[in-house]
Design a protein around this motif. Structure first.
Motif, PDB file in Angstrom:
ATOM      1  N   GLU A 159       0.830  -1.209   0.000  1.00 41.63           N
ATOM      2  CA  GLU A 159       0.000   0.000   0.000  1.00 41.63           C
ATOM      3  C   GLU A 159       0.863   1.258   0.000  1.00 41.63           C
ATOM      4  O   GLU A 159       2.090   1.203   0.082  1.00 41.63           O
TER       5      GLU A 159
ATOM      6  N   LEU B 251      -2.829   2.721  -3.505  1.00 47.58           N
ATOM      7  CA  LEU B 251      -3.547   1.727  -2.724  1.00 47.58           C
ATOM      8  C   LEU B 251      -3.522   2.044  -1.238  1.00 47.58           C
ATOM      9  O   LEU B 251      -2.487   2.415  -0.684  1.00 47.58           O
ATOM     10  N   THR B 252      -4.672   1.873  -0.587  1.00 49.36           N
ATOM     11  CA  THR B 252      -4.787   1.964   0.864  1.00 49.36           C
ATOM     12  C   THR B 252      -5.031   0.565   1.419  1.00 49.36           C
ATOM     13  O   THR B 252      -5.357  -0.359   0.674  1.00 49.36           O
TER      14      THR B 252
ATOM     15  N   MET C  22      -8.272  -1.137   0.494  1.00 55.23           N
ATOM     16  CA  MET C  22      -8.230  -1.641  -0.880  1.00 55.23           C
ATOM     17  C   MET C  22      -7.496  -2.972  -0.954  1.00 55.23           C
ATOM     18  O   MET C  22      -7.879  -3.858  -1.733  1.00 55.23           O
ATOM     19  N   ILE C  23      -6.455  -3.127  -0.146  1.00 56.55           N
ATOM     20  CA  ILE C  23      -5.714  -4.390  -0.137  1.00 56.55           C
ATOM     21  C   ILE C  23      -6.634  -5.541   0.251  1.00 56.55           C
ATOM     22  O   ILE C  23      -6.558  -6.635  -0.327  1.00 56.55           O
TER      23      ILE C  23
ATOM     24  N   ILE D  43      -9.856  -5.791  -0.313  1.00 57.12           N
ATOM     25  CA  ILE D  43     -10.693  -6.080  -1.483  1.00 57.12           C
ATOM     26  C   ILE D  43      -9.899  -6.866  -2.521  1.00 57.12           C
ATOM     27  O   ILE D  43     -10.374  -7.875  -3.066  1.00 57.12           O
ATOM     28  N   MET D  44      -8.694  -6.412  -2.813  1.00 60.93           N
ATOM     29  CA  MET D  44      -7.858  -7.085  -3.804  1.00 60.93           C
ATOM     30  C   MET D  44      -7.553  -8.520  -3.389  1.00 60.93           C
ATOM     31  O   MET D  44      -7.629  -9.450  -4.199  1.00 60.93           O
TER      32      MET D  44
ATOM     33  N   SER E  68      -3.721  -3.863   7.167  1.00 62.02           N
ATOM     34  CA  SER E  68      -3.863  -4.813   6.062  1.00 62.02           C
ATOM     35  C   SER E  68      -4.355  -6.161   6.562  1.00 62.02           C
ATOM     36  O   SER E  68      -5.133  -6.846   5.881  1.00 62.02           O
TER      37      SER E  68
ATOM     38  N   LEU F 217     -14.677   2.993  -4.337  1.00 69.24           N
ATOM     39  CA  LEU F 217     -13.566   2.343  -3.635  1.00 69.24           C
ATOM     40  C   LEU F 217     -13.149   1.080  -4.369  1.00 69.24           C
ATOM     41  O   LEU F 217     -11.952   0.820  -4.558  1.00 69.24           O
TER      42      LEU F 217
ATOM     43  N   ALA G 256      -9.573   0.208  -6.219  1.00 67.35           N
ATOM     44  CA  ALA G 256      -8.784  -0.953  -5.796  1.00 67.35           C
ATOM     45  C   ALA G 256      -8.355  -1.815  -6.976  1.00 67.35           C
ATOM     46  O   ALA G 256      -7.265  -2.398  -6.952  1.00 67.35           O
TER      47      ALA G 256
END
Length: 213
Positions: A8, A47-48, A51-52, A54-55, A78, A180, A184
């Motif tokens: 991130e 990336l925040t 978002m990590i 979600i990924m 994370s 968001l 992501a």
């Protein structure tokens, strides 16, 4: 095993250190490593840690990746974001003992590491030692070994608990803030890896739909 690395924004400057440490251990063991972002502070994919999560959820639930390596300043954010996703079992790994015990006892599919807190002299050696403990042996054998059966049973119970408490990943994608989600999945490296390796047509189609919107 397909390993996806995600970094991130706050720790993007350390991206090459983490990537080099991971590939130096994982690839000689026969694993592949895909860097899904961020590759540096100037990476367009900003990336925040939410978002990590979600990924990681998309990559694990689509079977695009078998294992996620990620982190942030403390590793906590994370870790929380990954564990909020269905099917993702993420451990907070700070040292090689954490890595070994997580692999043997919990046999999860993601780790989060601190890339700021305690990241000092010879930090890359600690990273390499952690990755070695994670990937060099057979996971899930238990520690101590005589408790292996109990630990395997508890992993099964936890999996069922998560299935009961979480939506499926497609429902998650449809429910989260769509801006968001789009942010992501907008990174070029993530898209390249995901679309080439996803085995879930519904998730693939929805991500394409979001990107096209």
């Amino acid at each position: 095993m397909k390993i996806a690395l995600i970094i991130e924004n706050s720790q993007a400057a350390k991206s090459s250190i983490v990537h080099d440490a991971l590939t130096s251990v994982a690839e000689p063991l026969g694993h592949s490593v895909a860097h899904c972002g961020m590759s540096g502070p100037d990476d367009e994919a900003h990336l925040t840690y939410p978002m990590i999560g979600i990924m990681a959820g998309i990559l694990i639930n689509s079977n695009a990746a078998d294992f996620i390596v990620t982190g942030c300043g403390t590793g906590m954010g994370s870790n929380l974001a990954c564990n909020a996703m269905p099917g993702v079992f993420c451990g907070l790994v700070i040292d090689p003992t954490d890595a070994f015990l997580f692999a043997q006892i919990n046999d999860g599919n993601a780790i989060s590491m601190p890339y700021a807190k305690g990241f000092g002299w010879a930090a890359e050696l600690n990273l390499q030692d952690c990755y070695r403990k994670l990937f060099e042996g057979e996971p899930g054998l238990g520690y101590p070994r005589e408790r292996a059966a109990v630990m395997a049973e508890n992993r099964g119970i936890l999996t069922k608990l998560k299935e009961a408490s979480c939506k499926d990943m497609l429902a998650v994608l449809k429910s989260v803030d769509q801006d968001l989600l789009k942010a992501a999945v907008s990174g070029e490296k993530f898209q390249e890896f995901f679309f080439a390796n996803s085995q879930d047509a519904a998730l693939t189609d929805y991500v394409k739909q979001v990107l096209a919107s």
